[in-house]
Enzyme design. Structure first.
Site, PDB file in Angstrom:
ATOM      1  N   GLU A 196      43.684  23.559  48.424  1.00  0.00           N
ATOM      2  CA  GLU A 196      44.691  22.950  47.540  1.00  0.00           C
ATOM      3  C   GLU A 196      44.262  23.163  46.083  1.00  0.00           C
ATOM      4  O   GLU A 196      45.088  23.361  45.208  1.00  0.00           O
ATOM      5  CB  GLU A 196      44.815  21.447  47.837  1.00  0.00           C
ATOM      6  CG  GLU A 196      45.826  20.748  46.936  1.00  0.00           C
ATOM      7  CD  GLU A 196      46.150  19.329  47.377  1.00  0.00           C
ATOM      8  OE1 GLU A 196      46.272  19.095  48.602  1.00  0.00           O
ATOM      9  OE2 GLU A 196      46.275  18.460  46.503  1.00  0.00           O
ATOM     10  N   SER A 225      41.650  16.405  46.541  1.00  0.00           N
ATOM     11  CA  SER A 225      41.560  17.072  47.850  1.00  0.00           C
ATOM     12  C   SER A 225      41.295  18.562  47.681  1.00  0.00           C
ATOM     13  O   SER A 225      41.978  19.239  46.906  1.00  0.00           O
ATOM     14  CB  SER A 225      42.866  16.898  48.626  1.00  0.00           C
ATOM     15  OG  SER A 225      43.033  15.542  48.942  1.00  0.00           O
ATOM     16  N   ARG A 270      52.796  20.303  47.892  1.00  0.00           N
ATOM     17  CA  ARG A 270      51.771  20.721  46.919  1.00  0.00           C
ATOM     18  C   ARG A 270      51.972  22.162  46.444  1.00  0.00           C
ATOM     19  O   ARG A 270      51.013  22.901  46.218  1.00  0.00           O
ATOM     20  CB  ARG A 270      50.357  20.566  47.499  1.00  0.00           C
ATOM     21  CG  ARG A 270      50.001  19.179  47.884  1.00  0.00           C
ATOM     22  CD  ARG A 270      49.942  18.229  46.700  1.00  0.00           C
ATOM     23  NE  ARG A 270      49.721  16.890  47.188  1.00  0.00           N
ATOM     24  CZ  ARG A 270      50.708  16.058  47.525  1.00  0.00           C
ATOM     25  NH1 ARG A 270      51.969  16.411  47.356  1.00  0.00           N
ATOM     26  NH2 ARG A 270      50.457  14.866  48.004  1.00  0.00           N
TER      27      ARG A 270
HETATM   28  C1  LIG Z   1      40.373  11.989  41.737  1.00  0.00           C
HETATM   29  C2  LIG Z   1      41.563  12.886  41.962  1.00  0.00           C
HETATM   30  C3  LIG Z   1      42.601  12.434  42.755  1.00  0.00           C
HETATM   31  C4  LIG Z   1      43.721  13.252  42.982  1.00  0.00           C
HETATM   32  N1  LIG Z   1      44.750  12.772  43.752  1.00  0.00           N
HETATM   33  C5  LIG Z   1      45.850  13.509  43.928  1.00  0.00           C
HETATM   34  C6  LIG Z   1      46.961  13.002  44.667  1.00  0.00           C
HETATM   35  O1  LIG Z   1      46.971  11.883  45.155  1.00  0.00           O
HETATM   36  N2  LIG Z   1      48.058  13.804  44.805  1.00  0.00           N
HETATM   37  C7  LIG Z   1      48.116  15.048  44.251  1.00  0.00           C
HETATM   38  O2  LIG Z   1      49.148  15.722  44.393  1.00  0.00           O
HETATM   39  N3  LIG Z   1      47.067  15.568  43.553  1.00  0.00           N
HETATM   40  C8  LIG Z   1      45.949  14.830  43.373  1.00  0.00           C
HETATM   41  N4  LIG Z   1      44.912  15.342  42.645  1.00  0.00           N
HETATM   42  C9  LIG Z   1      44.956  16.715  42.142  1.00  0.00           C
HETATM   43  C10 LIG Z   1      45.494  16.847  40.688  1.00  0.00           C
HETATM   44  O3  LIG Z   1      45.385  15.617  40.019  1.00  0.00           O
HETATM   45  C11 LIG Z   1      46.947  17.316  40.678  1.00  0.00           C
HETATM   46  O4  LIG Z   1      47.100  18.541  41.333  1.00  0.00           O
HETATM   47  C12 LIG Z   1      47.493  17.420  39.236  1.00  0.00           C
HETATM   48  O5  LIG Z   1      48.888  17.490  39.290  1.00  0.00           O
HETATM   49  C13 LIG Z   1      46.945  18.612  38.463  1.00  0.00           C
HETATM   50  O6  LIG Z   1      47.350  18.464  37.115  1.00  0.00           O
HETATM   51  P1  LIG Z   1      46.507  19.106  35.915  1.00  0.00           P
HETATM   52  O7  LIG Z   1      47.257  18.885  34.657  1.00  0.00           O
HETATM   53  O8  LIG Z   1      45.116  18.608  35.920  1.00  0.00           O
HETATM   54  O9  LIG Z   1      46.559  20.627  36.333  1.00  0.00           O
HETATM   55  P2  LIG Z   1      45.378  21.699  36.234  1.00  0.00           P
HETATM   56  O10 LIG Z   1      44.343  21.352  37.253  1.00  0.00           O
HETATM   57  O11 LIG Z   1      44.934  21.855  34.848  1.00  0.00           O
HETATM   58  O12 LIG Z   1      46.154  23.003  36.720  1.00  0.00           O
HETATM   59  C14 LIG Z   1      46.681  23.104  38.017  1.00  0.00           C
HETATM   60  C15 LIG Z   1      47.538  24.363  38.068  1.00  0.00           C
HETATM   61  O13 LIG Z   1      48.680  24.185  37.239  1.00  0.00           O
HETATM   62  C16 LIG Z   1      48.727  25.204  36.233  1.00  0.00           C
HETATM   63  N5  LIG Z   1      49.295  24.587  35.039  1.00  0.00           N
HETATM   64  C17 LIG Z   1      48.962  23.408  34.471  1.00  0.00           C
HETATM   65  N6  LIG Z   1      49.761  23.170  33.413  1.00  0.00           N
HETATM   66  C18 LIG Z   1      50.602  24.217  33.297  1.00  0.00           C
HETATM   67  C19 LIG Z   1      51.665  24.559  32.405  1.00  0.00           C
HETATM   68  N7  LIG Z   1      52.033  23.781  31.379  1.00  0.00           N
HETATM   69  N8  LIG Z   1      52.323  25.727  32.592  1.00  0.00           N
HETATM   70  C20 LIG Z   1      51.963  26.537  33.643  1.00  0.00           C
HETATM   71  N9  LIG Z   1      50.980  26.278  34.517  1.00  0.00           N
HETATM   72  C21 LIG Z   1      50.321  25.130  34.335  1.00  0.00           C
HETATM   73  C22 LIG Z   1      47.299  25.690  36.075  1.00  0.00           C
HETATM   74  O14 LIG Z   1      47.214  27.004  35.579  1.00  0.00           O
HETATM   75  C23 LIG Z   1      46.814  25.601  37.530  1.00  0.00           C
HETATM   76  O15 LIG Z   1      47.251  26.715  38.266  1.00  0.00           O
HETATM   77  C24 LIG Z   1      43.779  14.543  42.401  1.00  0.00           C
HETATM   78  C25 LIG Z   1      42.722  15.000  41.601  1.00  0.00           C
HETATM   79  C26 LIG Z   1      41.629  14.167  41.374  1.00  0.00           C
HETATM   80  C27 LIG Z   1      40.527  14.654  40.477  1.00  0.00           C
END
Ligand SMILES: Cc1cc2nc3c(=O)[nH]c(=O)nc-3n(C[C@H](O)[C@H](O)[C@H](O)COP(=O)(O)OP(=O)(O)OC[C@H]3O[C@@H](n4cnc5c(N)ncnc54)[C@H](O)[C@@H]3O)c2cc1C
Length: 306
Positions: free
Chosen positions: A295, A223, A172
């Site tokens: 996380e 998480s 992660r």
């Molecule tokens: C119901 C649920 C279930 C989940 N299950 C899992 C799971 O099974 N496994 C898992 O790993 N995660 C899980 N997650 C967490 C989440 O989905 C992941 O961490 C996901 O990859 C985050 O993506 P995001 O686009 O929403 O990022 P964001 O939440 O928007 O951002 C996360 C980070 O990435 C940065 N970021 C995003 N895009 C860019 C970019 N283009 N350039 C630079 N920085 C950037 C942001 O600034 C921030 O620091 C879950 C979340 C939820 C709500």
């Protein structure tokens, strides 16, 4: 200071002043971003980033906000989203080129439908390719980092390709956390019909398990804590053992379904969620001698857990 006119002249997409971040996070929590920008296309995205850098204002790029806890006072400077501007999606044999704004579940489903393996277990993970790369999103033994062949990022404001060897991925986390990610090349595995059918059975079982073990009907950020890398009980098990499953602060609750997930049962604010995080850290530390690390990414907070 910048003038709104100057900003509107530079960016063609949507520009919102004081936009509540609770509208852009899956936890539905977070105060206003000074400037919320949804650029029109890649060029507009690059112009927006460079505009704020030129004016020495903070600029945070986010994906779907599915791993974010945003402060109730909001975020200073700009928050720039990627879904519209960085949505490139192209497949050449087994290589996927995907913009940072492409939804991960869609990328997983579309590539698997073309008998390409490597992302299928991530179909239930919300978020974008960019967020997944920063977090090295993973589920059921598959992590996005394993498929990465190259990533395009901004270096000194200019697009540049990082080869796989220049990037590190861990549990992660990735070395891309400080970068602005534009797109990535993912090398997938061509599956035989038999291999695909076998994986489809596993993938369907994984999706079923996720639906049964996660509170998917309520807003959350997945998480809250990372599992300790030293092994032993997981974060959820320890929170549960401390009697915190169902523990509440305001509208935020450690889910009775999954103790490592905080859900927003309605009207939760970031202070509520932070209270739960702090309580769990203290209790788990006292009981197990383990210091849990969040996380979820905290945005707008100043070094809360340093
Ligand atoms: C119901 C649920 C279930 C989940 N299950 C899992 C799971 O099974 N496994 C898992 O790993 N995660 C899980 N997650 C967490 C989440 O989905 C992941 O961490 C996901 O990859 C985050 O993506 P995001 O686009 O929403 O990022 P964001 O939440 O928007 O951002 C996360 C980070 O990435 C940065 N970021 C995003 N895009 C860019 C970019 N283009 N350039 C630079 N920085 C950037 C942001 O600034 C921030 O620091 C879950 C979340 C939820 C709500």
């Amino acid at each position: 200071m910048i003038s709104t006119e100057e900003l509107l002249g530079a960016v063609k997409g949507t520009v919102l002043l004081g936009e509540p971040m609770k509208n852009h996070t899956t936890l539905n929590v977070g105060g206003p971003a000074d400037f919320f920008i949804d650029p029109l296309d890649r060029e507009d995205f690059l112009r927006a980033v460079s505009f704020f850098r030129r004016h020495h204002l903070p600029c945070t790029v986010i994906g779907s906000g599915s791993n974010l806890l945003v402060h109730d006072e909001g975020v200073r400077g700009a928050v720039i989203v990627t879904a519209r501007a960085l949505g490139e999606f192209s497949l050449n044999r087994n290589v996927l080129t995907a913009g940072a704004g492409v939804p991960l579940p869609a990328a997983a489903a579309k590539t698997f439908a073309r008998s390409l393996g490597g992302l299928e277990m991530l179909q239930g993970v919300p978020g974008t390719i960019g967020g997944a790369l920063v977090m090295n999103a993973g589920a059921y033994g598959q992590e996005i980092g394993e498929a990465v062949s190259w990533v395009e990022v901004l270096v000194n404001g200019k697009p540049a390709i990082l080869a796989r060897e220049e990037i590190t991925f861990g549990y992660r986390r990735s070395s891309l956390a400080e970068s602005v990610i534009l797109r990535a090349g993912l090398k997938l595995e061509k599956l035989s019909p038999a291999a695909r059918a076998e994986r489809e059975t596993v993938r369907n079982e994984v999706l079923r398990k996720r639906a049964a073990s996660q509170p998917l009907s309520l807003p959350s950020a997945g998480s809250v804590f990372r599992n300790p890398e030293s092994g032993g009980p997981g974060a959820g098990q320890m929170i549960d053992a401390c009697g915190l499953k169902g523990y509440r602060a305001g509208g935020a609750v450690f889910s009775p379904v999954h103790a490592n997930i905080v859900v927003n049962e309605g009207g939760a604010c970031a202070a509520d969620v932070l209270e739960l995080i702090t309580t769990a850290r203290n209790r788990v530390s006292e009981t197990f001698g383990v210091v849990l690390e969040p996380e979820v990414k905290l945005l707008g907070f100043e070094d809360v857990f340093c």
